[in-house]
Design a protein around this motif. Structure first.
Motif, short mmCIF file in Angstrom:
data_model
loop_
_atom_site.label_atom_id
_atom_site.label_comp_id
_atom_site.label_asym_id
_atom_site.label_seq_id
_atom_site.Cartn_x
_atom_site.Cartn_y
_atom_site.Cartn_z
N LEU A 38 -4.81 -15.88 -12.94
CA LEU A 38 -5.98 -16.56 -13.49
C LEU A 38 -6.57 -15.83 -14.70
O LEU A 38 -7.29 -16.43 -15.48
CB LEU A 38 -7.06 -16.71 -12.42
CG LEU A 38 -6.71 -17.59 -11.22
CD1 LEU A 38 -7.90 -17.69 -10.29
CD2 LEU A 38 -6.27 -18.98 -11.68
N ARG A 39 -6.28 -14.54 -14.82
CA ARG A 39 -6.80 -13.69 -15.90
C ARG A 39 -8.33 -13.74 -15.96
O ARG A 39 -8.93 -13.76 -17.03
CB ARG A 39 -6.19 -14.09 -17.25
CG ARG A 39 -4.68 -13.95 -17.28
CD ARG A 39 -4.08 -14.13 -18.67
NE ARG A 39 -2.64 -14.03 -18.65
CZ ARG A 39 -1.94 -12.89 -18.67
NH1 ARG A 39 -2.61 -11.74 -18.70
NH2 ARG A 39 -0.63 -12.89 -18.66
N SER A 40 -8.94 -13.77 -14.78
CA SER A 40 -10.40 -13.76 -14.69
C SER A 40 -10.97 -12.34 -14.62
O SER A 40 -12.20 -12.16 -14.59
CB SER A 40 -10.86 -14.56 -13.47
OG SER A 40 -10.29 -14.05 -12.28
N LEU A 41 -10.10 -11.35 -14.58
CA LEU A 41 -10.50 -9.95 -14.54
C LEU A 41 -9.74 -9.18 -15.62
O LEU A 41 -8.55 -9.45 -15.84
CB LEU A 41 -10.19 -9.33 -13.17
CG LEU A 41 -10.90 -9.96 -11.97
CD1 LEU A 41 -10.32 -9.40 -10.68
CD2 LEU A 41 -12.39 -9.70 -12.04
N PRO A 42 -10.38 -8.22 -16.30
CA PRO A 42 -11.80 -7.86 -16.23
C PRO A 42 -12.70 -9.01 -16.69
O PRO A 42 -12.24 -9.96 -17.33
CB PRO A 42 -11.93 -6.67 -17.19
CG PRO A 42 -10.55 -6.30 -17.60
CD PRO A 42 -9.66 -7.43 -17.29
N ALA A 43 -13.98 -8.88 -16.38
CA ALA A 43 -14.89 -10.00 -16.55
C ALA A 43 -15.13 -10.37 -18.01
O ALA A 43 -15.38 -11.53 -18.32
CB ALA A 43 -16.21 -9.69 -15.87
N GLY A 44 -15.11 -9.41 -18.93
CA GLY A 44 -15.36 -9.70 -20.33
C GLY A 44 -16.83 -9.49 -20.70
O GLY A 44 -17.71 -9.43 -19.84
N ASP A 45 -17.08 -9.39 -21.99
CA ASP A 45 -18.42 -9.05 -22.47
C ASP A 45 -19.50 -10.05 -22.06
O ASP A 45 -20.60 -9.63 -21.66
CB ASP A 45 -18.41 -8.93 -24.00
CG ASP A 45 -17.73 -7.64 -24.46
OD1 ASP A 45 -17.29 -6.85 -23.61
OD2 ASP A 45 -17.63 -7.43 -25.69
N PRO A 46 -19.28 -11.37 -22.14
CA PRO A 46 -20.36 -12.29 -21.74
C PRO A 46 -20.79 -12.07 -20.29
O PRO A 46 -21.98 -12.07 -19.99
CB PRO A 46 -19.74 -13.67 -21.96
CG PRO A 46 -18.70 -13.47 -23.02
CD PRO A 46 -18.14 -12.12 -22.73
N ALA A 47 -19.83 -11.89 -19.38
CA ALA A 47 -20.17 -11.66 -17.97
C ALA A 47 -20.89 -10.33 -17.79
O ALA A 47 -21.84 -10.23 -17.01
CB ALA A 47 -18.91 -11.71 -17.11
N LEU A 48 -20.45 -9.29 -18.51
CA LEU A 48 -21.13 -8.00 -18.40
C LEU A 48 -22.56 -8.07 -18.95
O LEU A 48 -23.47 -7.45 -18.39
CB LEU A 48 -20.34 -6.93 -19.14
CG LEU A 48 -19.10 -6.40 -18.41
CD1 LEU A 48 -18.35 -5.42 -19.30
CD2 LEU A 48 -19.47 -5.74 -17.09
N ARG A 49 -22.76 -8.83 -20.00
CA ARG A 49 -24.13 -9.01 -20.51
C ARG A 49 -25.01 -9.69 -19.46
O ARG A 49 -26.17 -9.32 -19.28
CB ARG A 49 -24.11 -9.83 -21.79
CG ARG A 49 -23.56 -9.11 -23.02
CD ARG A 49 -23.73 -9.97 -24.27
NE ARG A 49 -23.23 -9.30 -25.45
CZ ARG A 49 -22.02 -9.51 -25.99
NH1 ARG A 49 -21.19 -10.41 -25.42
NH2 ARG A 49 -21.64 -8.87 -27.06
N ARG A 50 -24.46 -10.68 -18.77
CA ARG A 50 -25.22 -11.37 -17.72
C ARG A 50 -25.55 -10.41 -16.58
O ARG A 50 -26.67 -10.40 -16.06
CB ARG A 50 -24.46 -12.58 -17.18
CG ARG A 50 -24.41 -13.77 -18.13
CD ARG A 50 -23.93 -15.02 -17.42
NE ARG A 50 -22.57 -14.89 -16.93
CZ ARG A 50 -21.49 -15.17 -17.65
NH1 ARG A 50 -21.61 -15.57 -18.90
NH2 ARG A 50 -20.27 -15.05 -17.12
N LYS A 51 -24.59 -9.59 -16.20
CA LYS A 51 -24.83 -8.64 -15.11
C LYS A 51 -25.86 -7.59 -15.52
O LYS A 51 -26.70 -7.19 -14.71
CB LYS A 51 -23.51 -7.99 -14.68
CG LYS A 51 -22.56 -8.97 -13.98
CD LYS A 51 -21.28 -8.29 -13.55
CE LYS A 51 -20.36 -9.28 -12.83
NZ LYS A 51 -19.12 -8.64 -12.33
#
Length: 313
Positions: free
Chosen positions: A40-53
Motif C-alpha cells: 500500500l506504501r502508506s508507511l512512512p506517513a509523510g510530511d502532511p501526516a506528521l504535521r497533523r500529528k
C-alpha cells in the motif's frame, strides 16, 4: 441491503479479508507491516501526516496547560497507550519540552526505521513547526540505534508488550494521559479496563485528553464507502470482517463518554465534530443494523470525538 450499497465496489472487503487472514497468522503483525509499507506504501506517513500529528501534540499540550495539575511540562510525566509504529506524537512532545513519557503497547509495534524517519522529518520541519507552535523546539538530533535509546535521548520509556489494562506502574505517578485515534481500535470491555487503569495512574487533578475517530476507517481506503458504512452490519456479520490487526469497535460518542464517567473521571470538556448535513443524509439512506437504531442521528453521526477528563481530588 439497499440497492445503492449493493452496487458499490468491494475494495474494502478485499482489504478486510486480507488483514483478517494476516491476523490469524503467527507473524501476522509483521506481515501486516510489510503489506502497509511495501504494497500500500502508506508507511512512512509523510510530511502532511506528521504535521497533523504535531498539531495534535500541540493541542494535547494546550489541554495539559489549561486543565492539568500545577506542574510544568518539563517536570511532568506523560502517558500514552497504543503509541503506534512511528512514535510521532511522543517525539513531538519531546520537541515541545515534555520531560518524561511512558508509552505502553500490547504488542511491540514501534519500528525503529519509522521512528528514525519521524526524527529526520521533524528535524527538517523544525523551524516551520516551531513557528506553528509559537515556541522554540528542542532539537531531536540524529537517528537512534535502539528503542531503549529513546529514554536517555528524549525521556521516553517504551514498554511493549505491556497490557494497558494492568500496567504494573505505580499509582498516581502520571500527570497527563493522552490518546490520539487509538480508542476506536480497542474492544469495549478492554477499553473500560484501560480507562480505569488511566484513572489509577493519574495523580489527583491529573488530566486525560483524548481524540477518537468514529468513522469507518475502510472509507479512507475505499472512497466509494460512506464514512458510516460499518453501521449497516450486525455484530455477528461484522465479526466476520473485523480483523484483530485493524479492529474497529463501532462505539458511538455516548458510549465513550459513559465509559469515561464509569471509570471515575470528571468530564470537563466534550467536543463532538459532526454530523454535517451531508452526513445526516448518508445516515438517512443507510440501512442501519438493529444495534444502532436506538441512537439519534446526531449521536450516530459524530465523526470525531474529543474530550478532556480529570481525576478528581
Amino acid at each position: 441491503m439497499a440497492a445503492g450499497y449493493a452496487r458499490r465496489p468491494m475494495r474494502w472487503l478485499a482489504k478486510a479479508a486480507l488483514q483478517r487472514g494476516l491476523g490469524a497468522l503467527p507473524q501476522g503483525e509483521r506481515l501486516n507491516y510489510v503489506f502497509q509499507r511495501r504494497v500500500l506504501r502508506s508507511l512512512p506517513a509523510g510530511d502532511p501526516a506528521l504535521r497533523r500529528k504535531f498539531a495534535r501534540a500541540v493541542q494535547h499540550l494546550g489541554v495539559y496547560r489549561e486543565h492539568g495539575p500545577d506542574v510544568a511540562a518539563a517536570d511532568a510525566c506523560f502517558y500514552e497507550f497504543g503509541a503506534g509504529w512511528d512514535l510521532a506524537i511522543p517525539l513531538a512532545y519531546a520537541m515541545l519540552g515534555v520531560g518524561r513519557q511512558v508509552l505502553v503497547d500490547i504488542r511491540p509495534s514501534a519500528r525503529i526505521e519509522l521512528v528514525n524517519d519521524s526524527i529526520a522529518s521533524f528535524e527538517r520541519l523544525r523551524d516551520e513547526l516551531g513557528a506553528e507552535a509559537g515556541q522554540e523546539l528542542r532539537p531531536l538530533g540524529g537517528p537512534v540505534s535502539t528503542l531503549e535509546e529513546l529514554g536517555s535521548r528524549f525521556g521516553i520509556t517504551y514498554l511493549a508488550p505491556r497490557d494497558a489494562r494492568d500496567t504494573g506502574l505505580p499509582a498516581a505517578s502520571i500527570e497527563f494521559v493522552s490518546s490520539t485515534d487509538t480508542c476506536e481500535h480497542i474492544p469495549e470491555a478492554d477499553l473500560a479496563a484501560i480507562f480505569r487503569e488511566c484513572h489509577r495512574l493519574l495523580r489527583p487533578r491529573g488530566a486525560f485528553s483524548c481524540r477518537i475517530d468514529l468513522q469507518d476507517h475502510y472509507s479512507y481506503f475505499d472512497p466509494s464507502l460512506s464514512r458510516y458504512n460499518f453501521l449497516r452490519f450486525s455484530d455477528s456479520s461484522w465479526r466476520l470482517v473485523n480483523s484483530p490487526l485493524h479492529f474497529q469497535n463501532r462505539l458511538r460518542s455516548p458510549d465513550y463518554l459513559r465509559l469515561v464517567r464509569e471509570a471515575g473521571f470528571e468530564l470537563v470538556v466534550e467536543r463532538p465534530s459532526g454530523p454535517s448535513e451531508e452526513g445526516l443524509a448518508e445516515l438517512k439512506a443507510l440501512p442501519l443494523a438493529p444495534r444502532f437504531r436506538d441512537y439519534s442521528a446526531e449521536e450516530l453521526g459524530v465523526t470525531v470525538l474529543s474530550f478532556v477528563a480529570r481525576r478528581p481530588v
